[in-house]
Design an enzyme around this catalytic site. Structure first.
Site, short mmCIF file in Angstrom:
data_model
loop_
_atom_site.label_atom_id
_atom_site.label_comp_id
_atom_site.label_asym_id
_atom_site.label_seq_id
_atom_site.Cartn_x
_atom_site.Cartn_y
_atom_site.Cartn_z
N ARG A 99 43.77 34.53 30.28
CA ARG A 99 43.67 33.38 31.20
C ARG A 99 42.38 32.59 31.00
O ARG A 99 42.09 31.66 31.75
CB ARG A 99 43.75 33.87 32.65
CG ARG A 99 45.11 34.43 33.03
CD ARG A 99 45.17 34.69 34.52
NE ARG A 99 46.37 35.41 34.91
CZ ARG A 99 47.53 34.83 35.19
NH1 ARG A 99 47.65 33.53 35.11
NH2 ARG A 99 48.57 35.56 35.57
N THR B 188 41.51 40.68 43.99
CA THR B 188 40.68 40.37 45.17
C THR B 188 41.27 39.20 45.99
O THR B 188 41.21 39.21 47.21
CB THR B 188 39.22 40.05 44.76
OG1 THR B 188 39.24 39.00 43.79
CG2 THR B 188 38.52 41.26 44.17
N GLU C 244 36.70 31.63 48.14
CA GLU C 244 35.42 32.20 47.71
C GLU C 244 34.30 31.27 48.11
O GLU C 244 34.44 30.05 47.97
CB GLU C 244 35.38 32.32 46.17
CG GLU C 244 36.05 33.56 45.67
CD GLU C 244 35.90 33.74 44.15
OE1 GLU C 244 34.95 33.21 43.55
OE2 GLU C 244 36.76 34.41 43.59
N SER D 177 44.82 31.13 42.37
CA SER D 177 45.62 30.45 43.39
C SER D 177 47.09 30.36 43.02
O SER D 177 47.97 30.60 43.86
CB SER D 177 45.06 29.05 43.67
OG SER D 177 43.74 29.17 44.16
N ASP D 178 47.39 30.05 41.74
CA ASP D 178 48.80 29.88 41.38
C ASP D 178 49.53 31.21 41.22
O ASP D 178 50.74 31.24 40.96
CB ASP D 178 48.96 28.97 40.14
CG ASP D 178 48.34 29.55 38.89
OD1 ASP D 178 47.62 30.56 39.00
OD2 ASP D 178 48.58 29.01 37.79
N ARG E 32 40.93 48.06 39.59
CA ARG E 32 42.13 47.87 38.76
C ARG E 32 41.85 48.43 37.37
O ARG E 32 40.68 48.39 36.92
CB ARG E 32 42.45 46.37 38.67
CG ARG E 32 43.75 46.08 37.93
CD ARG E 32 44.00 44.57 37.84
NE ARG E 32 45.30 44.30 37.26
CZ ARG E 32 45.71 43.09 36.87
NH1 ARG E 32 44.91 42.05 37.02
NH2 ARG E 32 46.90 42.92 36.34
#
Ligand code: A3P
Length: 362
Positions: free
Chosen positions: A178, A63, A81, A267-268, A166
């Site tokens: 993660r 997303t 977000e 973000s990374d 997905r």
């Protein structure tokens, strides 16, 4: 003749009096309730028929990548977000579902109409004022908004939805490795996660189907990363937005037009050009005790076209652009590791247990 003239005069005078009295009454009602400057502001700001794009799907389905791609288009602004938009929508849905509460609201003079106006104003204000300068087309990326697509179309009639899909096995591998905390998901129980993924995506697919294919588009993460050009072309056509090449190179606009949050999990990853690193990372990590039960635990996988018989399914052959991107990333691994460090997820140490419990995705 004279009587007729007198009649005409009388009718004219009476009409004039009625017009004067009515306009006086209307003006006094307007003046006593809303100052005129506020009226002007409302008509300027609250354009609820503006086109708005809502990007959603189960978290870890690409997303953020999707929003970065749209953010790289000059006509669109998504931003980070908001987190509060899906929450206000869930709250409103909970009020409506609980009959006792709903009747209390109605008895208190809070009609459905009033609630809808308030929710719409809240969402609109957040979307307009967060995430940088306004743009022709507003866009929101909050994964769970897709659970409320039917309702959102009633308050924003010109909204369009992109539902990111997905392979659930990849989503779960991402969540667990993660350590993404999502309500209903566990960091250790794969079976539980398959069920939760299935439940969530089932609701979203139903909502998307209800509003129809002219308002909601399924976007498969695998196809987006394997064939970015044709997939994005299809998305822009669906959104009625002209093609621009910058959408294939969102990474070049990071920290320029695209701003990323230091507290978001993706973000990374999204700082990199579209690549294949994450596509099959889940392969070889499905626990043995789950393999034979996949279709029972998560029937949506098969329904969405995923090959559940194979432990290493083929999603297709990648375009040369993404193969090059992926090879470039591998060649410059230390550069990317350094850059990723700048976008490492930074959470305040002061987040209390109480506030953690109320969050949907941490
Ligand atoms: P993994 O965690 O499997 O690596 P979301 O933003 O919806 O949470 O989705 C996160 C997933 O999108 C991550 O999957 C991430 O790698 C993937 N993603 C983010 N940026 C990407 C990029 N530039 N190219 C390919 N995939 C990307």
């Amino acid at each position: 003749m004279r009587t007729c003239n007198r009649c005409l005069c009388f009718t004219l005078v009476v009409t004039l009096i009625i017009v004067v009295v009515l306009s006086y009454l209307l003006n006094s009602i307007k003046d006593s309730t809303v100052p005129s400057n506020i009226l002007i502001r409302q008509t300027e700001c609250n354009n609820y028929s503006r086109p708005i794009i809502f990007i959603g799907g189960m978290p870890r389905s690409g997303t953020t990548l999707m929003r970065a791609i749209l953010d790289s288009h000059p006509l669109v602004r998504c931003g980070e977000e908001t987190r509060v938009v899906p929450r206000i929508l869930s709250m409103r849905s909970a009020w409506k579902k609980q009959t006792v509460e709903w009747n209390r609201l109605i008895a208190g003079g809070i009609s459905e109409n009033i609630l809808d106006s308030a929710v719409r104003a809240f969402v609109y204000e957040i979307l307009v004022r967060h995430g940088g300068p306004d743009a022709d087309i507003l866009c929101d990326k909050d994964p769970f908004v897709l659970k409320h697509a039917v309702y959102v179309t009633t308050i924003f009639p010109n909204s369009k939805f992109l539902l990111l899909i997905r392979d659930g096995r990849a989503v779960i591998h991402s969540v667990m490795t993660r350590k993404v905390t999502i309500t209903g998901f566990s960091l250790t129980d794969y079976k539980q996660n398959l069920k939760s993924w299935n439940q969530g995506i089932d609701v979203m697919v139903k909502e998307c189907t209800k509003i129809g294919d002219s308002n909601c588009l399924f976007v498969y993460y695998e196809q987006l990363v394997l064939h970015p050009r044709v997939t994005i072309e299809k998305i822009l056509k669906f959104l009625n937005i002209p093609w621009v090449d910058s959408v294939l190179h969102h990474d070049e606009l990071i920290d320029k037009k695209i701003s990323l949050s230091k507290t978001e999990h993706s973000s990374d990853q999204v700082i990199k050009p579209i690549n294949l690193e994450a596509l099959t990372r889940w392969v070889g990590h499905v626990p043995d005790n789950v393999k034979n039960e996949i279709d029972t635990l998560a029937p949506m996988l098969k329904q969405l076209g995923y090959d559940t018989k194979s432990d290493n399914p083929s999603y297709g052959t990648a375009d040369s652009l993404v193969i090059e991107n992926t090879n470039n990333i591998k060649r410059n691994i230390s550069y990317w590791n350094e850059r990723m460090k700048q976008y490492d997820r930074k959470m305040s140490n002061t987040t209390s247990i109480a506030s953690v419990k109320t969050l949907t995705v941490l």
